[in-house]
Motif scaffolding. Structure first.
Motif, mmCIF file in Angstrom:
data_model
loop_
_atom_site.group_PDB
_atom_site.id
_atom_site.type_symbol
_atom_site.label_atom_id
_atom_site.label_comp_id
_atom_site.label_asym_id
_atom_site.label_seq_id
_atom_site.Cartn_x
_atom_site.Cartn_y
_atom_site.Cartn_z
ATOM 1 N N VAL A 1 100.693 95.848 61.831
ATOM 2 C CA VAL A 1 100.287 94.437 61.763
ATOM 3 C C VAL A 1 101.394 93.533 62.293
ATOM 4 C CG1 VAL A 1 99.729 92.546 60.186
ATOM 5 C CG2 VAL A 1 98.644 94.787 59.892
ATOM 6 N N ILE B 1 91.258 83.584 63.621
ATOM 7 C CA ILE B 1 91.754 84.675 62.783
ATOM 8 C C ILE B 1 92.475 84.119 61.561
ATOM 9 C CG2 ILE B 1 93.337 86.636 62.685
ATOM 10 C CD1 ILE B 1 92.776 87.076 65.671
ATOM 11 N N MET C 1 91.652 84.454 57.423
ATOM 12 C CA MET C 1 92.632 85.032 56.507
ATOM 13 C C MET C 1 93.056 84.080 55.396
ATOM 14 S SD MET C 1 95.056 86.917 59.355
ATOM 15 C CE MET C 1 96.334 87.287 58.150
ATOM 16 N N LEU D 1 94.382 91.511 56.423
ATOM 17 C CA LEU D 1 93.666 92.100 57.551
ATOM 18 C C LEU D 1 92.973 93.407 57.160
ATOM 19 C CD1 LEU D 1 96.200 91.425 60.447
ATOM 20 C CD2 LEU D 1 93.917 90.445 60.182
#
Length: 332
Positions: A218, A260, A264, A326
């Motif tokens: 990540v 994104i 999150m 994620l």
């Protein structure tokens, strides 16, 4: 691998961006007191702060996320020498082997080889990454030889090299330096699994899961998507300045990062989104301003240093949180 921005590479190659200019050739000659020292620095020390930031920050973040060890520290020393070798070696290749560029290129090649061999003796698991970096190195120097070092594909090579180092540094970290489940009976020899398969294990296969810790994957991915966004942004400011298609591509890339970040928020908080918004604002405003008034290359480099630092802080502060977020998001 090249981490030079468009501006950096133009300066390294010469005023025309492809071959050393007459002024650059003449600059190698001493012209007065202190000129030898200045010439030595120009030949031996990469002077592009943006290049240093993009090359070193992913690896340094990986070192901190994984926890410093002598292996990860030595990895960063070897990588710093490698960056200097890439910088000086590319300049030597761009000039088609001009004699004055050979000593720094060969000197840094030797330093890179020595530190790399020491690291491999204590960390044979790093051999699993050798094929990737061999290919990236060949592509980078081929681009320098063909004087296409500012191409999109070579920028992709540079981003891949620097961001993969983040993953490698995390895997060598102190948080993983202990035997995992099922490793107690593994061979403890040179190619055994103790104390960390990422360091010295081939008994579990060429690419064991320990070499790909999720937090490292990540962290490397965050750097990769933001650094490639930086590549697109810099092109909108320099080589592709004023071209609508590149500007729209930059906006779309940074909008995707914002989406994104929005996804999150519930699990990772607001920091990823806020970072993405800063990147989006810079990508939207500065190219629009530069259409009316050219922004000096130095300022573009400073902006990218600041945004690279912002991403660096995000990764070292939020790596575990973003990994959990994620994982949850992809699992859903």
């Amino acid at each position: 691998m090249s981490m030079l921005t468009d501006a950096d590479k133009g300066k390294a190659a010469g005023s025309n961006g492809s071959r050393p200019s007459p002024q650059a050739r003449n600059s190698a000659k001493p012209t007065g007191p202190g000129s030898k020292g200045r010439q030595w620095r120009r030949l031996w020390i990469p002077d592009q702060i943006g290049g240093w930031a993009m090359a070193l920050m992913p690896g340094l973040a990986g070192l901190l996320v994984g926890g410093p060890t002598w292996r990860s520290l030595l990895l960063m020393v070897a990588w710093a020498f490698c960056y200097c070798f890439e910088f000086t070696g590319s300049r030597w290749m761009v000039s088609h082997r001009a004699a004055r560029f050979a000593p720094p290129a060969l000197g840094y090649a030797l330093l890179t080889a020595v530190t790399g061999l020491i690291l491999l003796v204590g960390t044979p698991g790093l051999l699993r990454w050798a094929p990737l970096y061999l290919v990236l190195g060949v592509l980078n120097f081929a681009a320098a030889w063909m004087r296409t070092e500012r191409s999109w594909w070579n920028d992709t090579v540079a981003v891949t090299a620097a961001c993969t180092l983040c993953l490698i540094a995390v895997s060598l970290g102190s948080r993983f330096q202990k035997p995992g489940s099922g490793l107690e009976g593994a061979n403890s020899g040179y190619f055994g699994c103790q104390p960390n398969p990422a360091v010295d294990c081939f008994a579990s296969g060429f690419l064991p899961s320990a070499a790909l810790p999720s937090v490292g994957v990540v962290s490397a991915a965050v750097f990769a998507v933001t650094q490639f966004g930086s590549v697109i942004f810099v092109k909108t400011m320099i080589r592709e300045r004023g071209k609508t298609w590149c500007y729209l591509l930059s906006l779309a890339w940074n909008l995707a990062l914002c989406l994104i970040g929005v996804a999150m928020i519930r699990t990772a908080g607001w920091w990823p989104l806020l970072t993405a918004l800063v990147l989006l604002v810079r990508a939207a405003l500065l190219p629009a301003i530069s259409r009316r008034r050219r922004i000096p290359i130095l300022y573009v480099g400073l902006v990218e240093c600041a945004t690279s630092l912002l991403v660096f802080i995000l990764v070292i502060a939020q790596a575990d949180v973003m990994t959990a977020a994620l994982t949850s998001l992809l699992g859903a």
